[in-house]
Design a protein around this motif. Structure first.
Motif, short mmCIF file in Angstrom:
data_model
loop_
_atom_site.label_atom_id
_atom_site.label_comp_id
_atom_site.label_asym_id
_atom_site.label_seq_id
_atom_site.Cartn_x
_atom_site.Cartn_y
_atom_site.Cartn_z
N VAL A 126 0.85 -1.20 0.00
CA VAL A 126 0.00 0.00 0.00
C VAL A 126 0.88 1.25 0.00
O VAL A 126 0.63 2.21 -0.73
N SER A 127 1.93 1.23 0.82
CA SER A 127 2.85 2.38 0.86
C SER A 127 3.50 2.61 -0.50
O SER A 127 3.68 3.76 -0.93
N ARG A 132 2.79 5.51 -6.39
CA ARG A 132 2.71 5.18 -7.82
C ARG A 132 1.42 5.66 -8.49
O ARG A 132 1.40 5.88 -9.68
N LYS A 133 0.32 5.73 -7.73
CA LYS A 133 -0.96 6.11 -8.34
C LYS A 133 -1.80 6.91 -7.35
O LYS A 133 -1.58 6.86 -6.14
N GLU A 134 -2.76 7.62 -7.88
CA GLU A 134 -3.66 8.39 -7.05
C GLU A 134 -4.64 7.47 -6.32
O GLU A 134 -4.76 6.29 -6.65
N TYR A 135 -5.34 8.01 -5.34
CA TYR A 135 -6.36 7.28 -4.59
C TYR A 135 -7.41 6.72 -5.55
O TYR A 135 -7.71 7.37 -6.55
N PRO A 136 -7.99 5.51 -5.29
CA PRO A 136 -7.87 4.63 -4.12
C PRO A 136 -6.72 3.64 -4.23
O PRO A 136 -6.13 3.47 -5.30
N ILE A 140 -7.47 -4.47 -5.13
CA ILE A 140 -8.18 -4.54 -6.40
C ILE A 140 -7.86 -3.33 -7.27
O ILE A 140 -7.81 -3.42 -8.51
N ASP A 141 -7.61 -2.18 -6.64
CA ASP A 141 -7.22 -0.99 -7.39
C ASP A 141 -5.85 -1.17 -8.02
O ASP A 141 -5.61 -0.74 -9.15
N ASN A 209 -2.67 13.42 -6.00
CA ASN A 209 -3.54 13.27 -7.17
C ASN A 209 -2.77 13.47 -8.48
O ASN A 209 -3.33 13.92 -9.47
N CYS A 210 -1.50 13.11 -8.47
CA CYS A 210 -0.68 13.38 -9.65
C CYS A 210 -0.11 12.12 -10.27
O CYS A 210 0.81 12.19 -11.08
#
Length: 222
Positions: A126-127, A132-136, A140-141, A209-210
């Motif tokens: 998760v960390s 690497r990616k925005e939320y969530p 599964i994301d 969010n980037c």
């Protein structure tokens, strides 16, 4: 020759509080030098009825635990046997699973549990994913983000297989996972939680969010 052993693991539990709840399924996928050598998946007969919510969420029933489950003592021994020095343990939201693993070991090996968990290394995907990616950032994301085939989520063994594929995709994307060893990010709004392990470095990790962050902004270098 230095041999790298990585165990991708996941737990299903009776609830969220590691002090009052118990592991009802433990899965471990052991990889040595890039080859899967062990596929462990056991239900745990905890001797108590599951709540309807847990049954709905996990698909695990009371009959499955009674008929197929093994004892907590056996699972604790199986864990102890695998958590040898220099093993790397990987989980998605690793703090949660580490807490449950620790309390299980503490119940059956009270004088050894602290040494067992501190002698191995821990990576929280998760960390990594938050860098690497925005939320969530659920598993599964990550599966969707890396275009990995979906599995039966919320069953521990399937989650470990998905986690392995996600971790391999992360490594191909940016080969810096070694920098996340024993470094857990946390949401600064809520803090790292009431229990911290002395061998883990906890660092605030705000949502962003980037998309993928540049190398000088990832969690370990904050």
């Amino acid at each position: 020759m230095f041999i790298i052993k990585v165990i991708y693991f996941d737990t299903e539990t009776t609830g969220l509080d590691c002090r009052d709840c118990k592991i009802i399924e433990l899965a471990m996928l052991t990889v040595v030098d890039g080859k899967v050598i062990d596929d462990y998946d056991e239900f745990v007969n905890v001797g108590e009825a599951l709540s309807p919510k847990v049954i709905e969420l996990t698909g695990i029933t009371n009959d499955m635990l009674r008929n197929e489950g093994i004892s907590e003592e056996t699972v604790a021994y199986d864990l102890k046997k695998r958590l040898t020095k220099d093993t790397i343990m990987v989980a998605h939201n690793c703090q949660f699973d580490l807490l449950f693993v620790y309390f299980l070991l503490k119940s059956h090996f009270p004088d050894e549990a602290d040494e067992i968990v501190s002698n191995v290394c821990w990576i929280d995907t998760v960390s990594v994913l938050k860098d690497r990616k925005e939320y969530p950032h659920k598993l599964i994301d990550a599966v969707h983000h890396y275009n990995i085939e979906e599995v039966n989520f919320h069953r521990a063994i399937d989650d470990t297989k998905a986690l392995y594929e996600v971790t391999m995709a992360m490594k191909r994307e940016r080969n810096d996972l070694i920098e996340y060893v024993n470094v857990f990010g946390y949401n600064p709004k809520y803090g790292p939680g009431p229990m911290r392990f002395p061998f883990i470095e906890y660092k605030p990790q705000p949502y962003h969010n980037c998309g993928k962050l540049p190398d000088d902004k990832i969690l370990p270098r904050m």
